[in-house]
Design a protein around this motif. Structure first.
Motif, PDB file in Angstrom:
ATOM      1  N   ALA A  64       0.831  -1.211   0.000  1.00  0.00           N
ATOM      2  CA  ALA A  64       0.000   0.000   0.000  1.00  0.00           C
ATOM      3  C   ALA A  64       0.860   1.254   0.000  1.00  0.00           C
ATOM      4  CB  ALA A  64      -0.934  -0.007   1.209  1.00  0.00           C
ATOM      5  N   GLU A  65       1.994   1.259   0.748  1.00  0.00           N
ATOM      6  CA  GLU A  65       2.836   2.461   0.797  1.00  0.00           C
ATOM      7  C   GLU A  65       3.504   2.746  -0.540  1.00  0.00           C
ATOM      8  OE1 GLU A  65       4.966  -0.870   3.146  1.00  0.00           O
ATOM      9  OE2 GLU A  65       2.957   0.005   3.001  1.00  0.00           O
ATOM     10  N   ASP A  66       3.557   1.731  -1.450  1.00  0.00           N
ATOM     11  CA  ASP A  66       4.102   1.958  -2.784  1.00  0.00           C
ATOM     12  C   ASP A  66       3.028   2.392  -3.778  1.00  0.00           C
ATOM     13  OD1 ASP A  66       6.675   1.247  -2.011  1.00  0.00           O
ATOM     14  OD2 ASP A  66       6.302  -0.889  -2.365  1.00  0.00           O
ATOM     15  N   GLN A  67       1.754   2.367  -3.362  1.00  0.00           N
ATOM     16  CA  GLN A  67       0.658   2.705  -4.272  1.00  0.00           C
ATOM     17  C   GLN A  67       0.088   4.104  -4.002  1.00  0.00           C
ATOM     18  OE1 GLN A  67      -1.787  -0.866  -3.388  1.00  0.00           O
ATOM     19  NE2 GLN A  67      -1.615  -1.322  -5.584  1.00  0.00           N
ATOM     20  N   LEU A  68       0.721   4.859  -3.097  1.00  0.00           N
ATOM     21  CA  LEU A  68       0.194   6.184  -2.784  1.00  0.00           C
ATOM     22  C   LEU A  68       0.286   7.136  -3.968  1.00  0.00           C
ATOM     23  CD1 LEU A  68       1.655   6.634   0.829  1.00  0.00           C
ATOM     24  CD2 LEU A  68      -0.686   6.033   0.185  1.00  0.00           C
ATOM     25  N   MET A 109      -1.174  14.814   5.444  1.00  0.00           N
ATOM     26  CA  MET A 109      -2.066  15.703   6.200  1.00  0.00           C
ATOM     27  C   MET A 109      -3.405  15.051   6.522  1.00  0.00           C
ATOM     28  SD  MET A 109      -2.229  15.994   2.822  1.00  0.00           S
ATOM     29  CE  MET A 109      -0.822  17.048   2.545  1.00  0.00           C
ATOM     30  N   LEU A 110      -3.738  13.927   5.883  1.00  0.00           N
ATOM     31  CA  LEU A 110      -5.025  13.259   6.139  1.00  0.00           C
ATOM     32  C   LEU A 110      -4.972  12.367   7.372  1.00  0.00           C
ATOM     33  CD1 LEU A 110      -6.068  12.255   2.503  1.00  0.00           C
ATOM     34  CD2 LEU A 110      -6.527  14.372   3.751  1.00  0.00           C
ATOM     35  N   GLU A 111      -3.761  12.059   7.839  1.00  0.00           N
ATOM     36  CA  GLU A 111      -3.573  11.217   9.029  1.00  0.00           C
ATOM     37  C   GLU A 111      -4.291   9.878   8.879  1.00  0.00           C
ATOM     38  OE1 GLU A 111      -4.730  13.443  12.445  1.00  0.00           O
ATOM     39  OE2 GLU A 111      -3.055  14.847  12.298  1.00  0.00           O
ATOM     40  N   LEU A 112      -4.106   9.262   7.710  1.00  0.00           N
ATOM     41  CA  LEU A 112      -4.661   7.930   7.435  1.00  0.00           C
ATOM     42  C   LEU A 112      -3.513   6.975   7.156  1.00  0.00           C
ATOM     43  CD1 LEU A 112      -7.575   8.899   4.996  1.00  0.00           C
ATOM     44  CD2 LEU A 112      -7.784   8.343   7.428  1.00  0.00           C
ATOM     45  N   THR A 113      -3.756   5.696   7.365  1.00  0.00           N
ATOM     46  CA  THR A 113      -2.748   4.698   7.025  1.00  0.00           C
ATOM     47  C   THR A 113      -2.689   4.553   5.515  1.00  0.00           C
ATOM     48  OG1 THR A 113      -4.320   2.851   7.103  1.00  0.00           O
ATOM     49  CG2 THR A 113      -3.223   3.496   9.179  1.00  0.00           C
ATOM     50  N   PRO A 114      -1.552   4.079   4.956  1.00  0.00           N
ATOM     51  CA  PRO A 114      -1.483   3.864   3.507  1.00  0.00           C
ATOM     52  C   PRO A 114      -2.606   2.977   2.988  1.00  0.00           C
ATOM     53  CG  PRO A 114       0.699   3.713   4.459  1.00  0.00           C
ATOM     54  CD  PRO A 114      -0.259   3.809   5.606  1.00  0.00           C
ATOM     55  N   GLU A 115      -2.968   1.943   3.745  1.00  0.00           N
ATOM     56  CA  GLU A 115      -4.052   1.062   3.299  1.00  0.00           C
ATOM     57  C   GLU A 115      -5.377   1.821   3.197  1.00  0.00           C
ATOM     58  OE1 GLU A 115      -1.944   0.438   5.689  1.00  0.00           O
ATOM     59  OE2 GLU A 115      -0.762  -1.259   4.931  1.00  0.00           O
ATOM     60  N   GLN A 119      -7.472   2.538  -0.307  1.00  0.00           N
ATOM     61  CA  GLN A 119      -8.856   2.087  -0.412  1.00  0.00           C
ATOM     62  C   GLN A 119      -9.778   3.247  -0.770  1.00  0.00           C
ATOM     63  OE1 GLN A 119     -10.081  -0.913  -0.471  1.00  0.00           O
ATOM     64  NE2 GLN A 119     -12.176  -0.126  -0.713  1.00  0.00           N
ATOM     65  N   LYS A 120      -9.565   4.422  -0.169  1.00  0.00           N
ATOM     66  CA  LYS A 120     -10.417   5.583  -0.450  1.00  0.00           C
ATOM     67  C   LYS A 120     -10.201   6.102  -1.863  1.00  0.00           C
ATOM     68  CE  LYS A 120     -10.962   7.279   4.302  1.00  0.00           C
ATOM     69  NZ  LYS A 120     -12.429   7.337   4.282  1.00  0.00           N
ATOM     70  N   VAL A 121      -8.935   6.102  -2.327  1.00  0.00           N
ATOM     71  CA  VAL A 121      -8.659   6.555  -3.693  1.00  0.00           C
ATOM     72  C   VAL A 121      -9.256   5.586  -4.709  1.00  0.00           C
ATOM     73  CG1 VAL A 121      -6.825   6.996  -5.372  1.00  0.00           C
ATOM     74  CG2 VAL A 121      -6.575   7.814  -3.030  1.00  0.00           C
ATOM     75  N   ARG A 122      -9.206   4.285  -4.399  1.00  0.00           N
ATOM     76  CA  ARG A 122      -9.714   3.263  -5.325  1.00  0.00           C
ATOM     77  C   ARG A 122     -11.240   3.282  -5.398  1.00  0.00           C
ATOM     78  NH1 ARG A 122      -8.025  -1.078  -2.821  1.00  0.00           N
ATOM     79  NH2 ARG A 122      -6.090  -1.400  -4.005  1.00  0.00           N
ATOM     80  N   SER A 123     -11.884   3.587  -4.291  1.00  0.00           N
ATOM     81  CA  SER A 123     -13.340   3.442  -4.246  1.00  0.00           C
ATOM     82  C   SER A 123     -14.012   4.732  -3.759  1.00  0.00           C
ATOM     83  CB  SER A 123     -13.722   2.272  -3.326  1.00  0.00           C
ATOM     84  OG  SER A 123     -13.070   1.075  -3.712  1.00  0.00           O
TER      85      SER A 123
END
Length: 347
Positions: A64-68, A109-115, A119-123
């Protein structure tokens, strides 16, 4: 590996070169942008997906950290993600711009985990994109980033347009890292010169203070000889008058006073004496306790005027002492004893 001059803080020039040849990077991220020892920006890992396809090798699922940096349409299609697209590179470039502007990791700045981010960007909805404050970068730069983040690939600008827009944002200014280093060195040199000038002025002031103190302790001719390192030759003076004075009852006054009060008394009295002797051709030899010693006829010879100079000075000192008062005991009058000795040898 594609190399370009590090004139731009983002790899727009290198990606533009690849896109002109129909090559999509597919794995563009800030980790793939390196600067070598000659300050040349190099873009690595392009063509990695095609190489794996040619060898019929299936890569491991990316972390997930490589897909940001990955565009949403590529996150939804793993096969398309492995190949990469030109529009996907534009999206990745926009994320790199966010890193440069905010000096932070993607979506930090969103303070979210990479996963969670992936998931939010994908869906969507809602759309998940980095948040950049308007005071962090020029408005044009933020607008360009948002264009690169467009959900629909066809709404994203081409790399040629992105390159041109980025040049317009810089308004023709060169941001070459070497130029920046030279400007920093020039600024440092200028600041250093100002600092040296300031320290030199302070040193000169301290030197003047030292010289004044030295001339107060020693005759000017002797002080100058000591400063230049030349030996001080002894001299013989045939015509000299000496002045000695002390405070009457100084032992009793000291016993009735605090140490700091005694210091104030001597300081006030000798400051008064120093001001008086400045108008006479005399030289203060030294002060020890309440004793005050002055000479005339040395170190500058003044013929036969030495006795008159010391006598006139003594009368002025006596007159001034008559109105002098101690700070801590103003009701107690201060009296001094004065002794003179004059030596006049026939020539």
């Amino acid at each position: 590996m594609w190399a370009e001059d590090a004139s731009y803080p983002i790899p727009s020039k290198g990606i533009r070169y690849l896109h002109h040849r129909g090559v999509a990077h597919g794995r563009l991220k800030s980790r793939n942008c390196i600067v070598d020892g000659r300050f040349v920006l190099k873009i690595t890992d392009h063509g990695h997906g095609r190489l794996l396809e040619a060898q019929k090798v299936l890569p491991e699922p990316p972390k997930a950290e490589d897909q940001l940096w990955t565009a949403p349409e590529l996150l939804r299609d793993p096969a398309l993600e492995r190949r990469g697209t030109l529009a996907g590179d534009v999206f990745s470039l926009g994320i790199i711009m966010q890193e440069v502007v905010c000096r932070s990791a993607p979506y930090a700045m969103l303070e979210l985990t990479p996963e969670e981010v992936v998931q939010k960007v994908r869906s969507p909805p809602p759309l998940c994109r980095p948040f950049v404050s308007m005071d962090q970068a020029p408005v044009e730069c933020i607008h360009l980033m948002k264009q690169c983040w467009a959900e629909q690939p066809e709404l994203r600008p081409s790399m040629d347009l992105t390159f041109d827009l980025f040049k317009n944002i810089n308004k023709g200014r060169k941001t070459n890292i070497i130029d920046s280093m030279l400007r920093m060195l020039e600024q440092y040199s200028s600041n250093l010169e100002d600092l040296i000038r300031e320290r030199t002025e302070e040193l000169e002031l301290e030197k003047q203070k030292t010289d004044r103190l030295l001339t107060q302790m020693l005759p000017p001719s002797v002080a100058e000889a000591l400063k230049t390192g030349t030996p001080v030759e002894p001299e013989y003076f045939e015509q000299v008058t000496l002045y000695f004075s002390d405070i009457v009852g100084f032992t009793t006054i000291s016993a009735m006073s605090e140490p700091i009060e005694v210091v104030d008394l001597l300081n006030d009295l000798y400051t008064l004496f120093d001001a008086i002797i400045g108008s006479h051709d005399v030289y203060k030899v030294e002060t020890i306790g309440d004793a005050y010693m002055v000479a005339s006829g040395l170190p500058q010879r003044n013929g036969q005027r030495h006795a008159a100079e010391i006598a006139n000075m003594s009368l002025d000192i006596l007159s001034a002492v008559g109105t002098f008062r101690m700070r801590h005991m103003p009701e107690v009058p201060v009296r001094i004893r004065i002794g003179l000795h004059s030596a006049h040898l026939p020539l």
